[in-house]
Scaffold this motif. Sequence first.
Motif, PDB file in Angstrom:
ATOM      1  N   LYS A 175       0.833  -1.192   0.000  1.00  0.00           N
ATOM      2  CA  LYS A 175       0.000   0.000   0.000  1.00  0.00           C
ATOM      3  C   LYS A 175       0.872   1.248   0.000  1.00  0.00           C
ATOM      4  CE  LYS A 175      -4.052  -2.085   0.239  1.00  0.00           C
ATOM      5  NZ  LYS A 175      -3.657  -3.480  -0.014  1.00  0.00           N
ATOM      6  N   THR A 176       0.268   2.374  -0.336  1.00  0.00           N
ATOM      7  CA  THR A 176       1.026   3.611  -0.527  1.00  0.00           C
ATOM      8  C   THR A 176       1.871   3.975   0.682  1.00  0.00           C
ATOM      9  OG1 THR A 176      -0.663   4.443  -2.051  1.00  0.00           O
ATOM     10  CG2 THR A 176       0.817   6.069  -1.062  1.00  0.00           C
ATOM     11  N   GLY A 212      -4.174  -1.651 -16.181  1.00  0.00           N
ATOM     12  CA  GLY A 212      -5.328  -2.297 -15.586  1.00  0.00           C
ATOM     13  C   GLY A 212      -5.645  -3.671 -16.122  1.00  0.00           C
ATOM     14  N   THR A 216      -4.633  -3.497 -10.807  1.00  0.00           N
ATOM     15  CA  THR A 216      -4.649  -2.039 -10.655  1.00  0.00           C
ATOM     16  C   THR A 216      -3.767  -1.527  -9.530  1.00  0.00           C
ATOM     17  OG1 THR A 216      -6.564  -2.150  -9.166  1.00  0.00           O
ATOM     18  CG2 THR A 216      -7.012  -1.961 -11.543  1.00  0.00           C
ATOM     19  N   GLU A 217      -3.119  -2.426  -8.785  1.00  0.00           N
ATOM     20  CA  GLU A 217      -2.365  -2.012  -7.591  1.00  0.00           C
ATOM     21  C   GLU A 217      -1.227  -1.045  -7.904  1.00  0.00           C
ATOM     22  OE1 GLU A 217      -4.213  -6.005  -6.610  1.00  0.00           O
ATOM     23  OE2 GLU A 217      -3.100  -5.146  -8.316  1.00  0.00           O
ATOM     24  N   ASP A 218      -0.563  -1.238  -9.041  1.00  0.00           N
ATOM     25  CA  ASP A 218       0.570  -0.367  -9.365  1.00  0.00           C
ATOM     26  C   ASP A 218       0.134   1.083  -9.518  1.00  0.00           C
ATOM     27  OD1 ASP A 218       3.085  -2.248 -10.060  1.00  0.00           O
ATOM     28  OD2 ASP A 218       1.243  -3.237 -10.674  1.00  0.00           O
ATOM     29  N   ALA A 219      -0.984   1.302 -10.231  1.00  0.00           N
ATOM     30  CA  ALA A 219      -1.493   2.652 -10.423  1.00  0.00           C
ATOM     31  C   ALA A 219      -2.154   3.192  -9.168  1.00  0.00           C
ATOM     32  CB  ALA A 219      -2.485   2.676 -11.592  1.00  0.00           C
ATOM     33  N   GLU A 220      -2.815   2.300  -8.422  1.00  0.00           N
ATOM     34  CA  GLU A 220      -3.604   2.729  -7.274  1.00  0.00           C
ATOM     35  C   GLU A 220      -2.756   3.018  -6.040  1.00  0.00           C
ATOM     36  OE1 GLU A 220      -7.554   1.196  -4.779  1.00  0.00           O
ATOM     37  OE2 GLU A 220      -6.725  -0.007  -6.433  1.00  0.00           O
ATOM     38  N   PHE A 221      -1.681   2.244  -5.824  1.00  0.00           N
ATOM     39  CA  PHE A 221      -0.904   2.363  -4.596  1.00  0.00           C
ATOM     40  C   PHE A 221       0.567   2.742  -4.807  1.00  0.00           C
ATOM     41  CE2 PHE A 221      -4.170  -0.980  -3.664  1.00  0.00           C
ATOM     42  CZ  PHE A 221      -4.965  -0.182  -2.869  1.00  0.00           C
ATOM     43  N   PRO A 224       1.256   6.566  -6.532  1.00  0.00           N
ATOM     44  CA  PRO A 224       1.133   7.680  -5.577  1.00  0.00           C
ATOM     45  C   PRO A 224       2.281   7.747  -4.575  1.00  0.00           C
ATOM     46  CG  PRO A 224      -0.976   6.591  -5.855  1.00  0.00           C
ATOM     47  CD  PRO A 224       0.044   5.733  -6.547  1.00  0.00           C
TER      48      PRO A 224
END
Length: 332
Positions: A175-176, A212, A216-221, A224
Amino acid sequence: MDRNAKVAVTLGDPAGVGPEVIVKALAALPAAERRDFVIVGNAEALERAVRATHVALDFGPSSSEDGNTIAVDEVPLGAPLPEIGKVSPVAGDASVRYIARAVDLAMSKDADVIVTAPINKEAMNLAGHHFDGHTGLLAHLTGSKSSFMLLASERLNTIHVSTHVSLKGAIERAKTERVLATIEAGHNHFMRLGKKARIAVAGLNPHCGENGLFGTEDAEFLAPAVELAQAKGIDVAGPISADTVFARAYNGAFDLVIAQYHDQGHIPIKLVAFETAVNVSLGLPIDRVSVDHGTAFDIAGTGRANHVNMLSAIAYARLMARSPRRAAASAA
């Protein structure tokens, strides 16, 4: 290393190769440097290792001026010395108590850095110490919220977002907040050593998710976290597909790669620097470096264990002992 920099070396599992690689490594050092070491463990286990390796060293409560007697901080076993090459709860308990004593030395400033020989997780758990290994145990002993595992070698360095958890658990931890903390830990470590590292964040999914298609984890977490680190002045790029980023780093494009999980970082390091890579714990109030191999019960007691990795760990520990700690606020 400065003469007053004291290195505490833990014995590791006394039934494994730890005592052997320690005595072989110390025997390979110039005699004058041996006075800066204290072995946390049992003289009896070290003497058994001396017999197996045929090195010319003695052990006592303090170091001799000629460097041929090495100081031992004796931690009583409370039982007979465990049989060599066998998983034993006695050995597992001893290995934990060695580490606890070394942490006490470091926290009280009686040691500048800890070097750890390998422990056996099965033996440790049989003894009732339910930790994932050195990393979790050291965080517990120092009262730290968490710590980070850095694998360091001459041409490739990687720090892990997660280590000894299932792959499913590793995905959940990417996570981020944790990725950002890992980036900062690596950046601050290199700043302490006098270098502003060029950092790359390895992607979690194949091709970083391919917009995607594969997650999607790379773009989502991850992305950022990179942006937040960049805003703090950290030289970081990514996420970059894991199937290329380690090769790019090895060839000089980056100084450090953020690996998302244990095998993602360990496989490339062990491929290119199996004998020389060392394990460094970051995020603790003490400095700790370890060999990056196991207890090797199959060859324990034979004297054949290779001590090159222990020499690498000692060299990195010396580097850290020379480098003052820096506050994170001044690292950027």
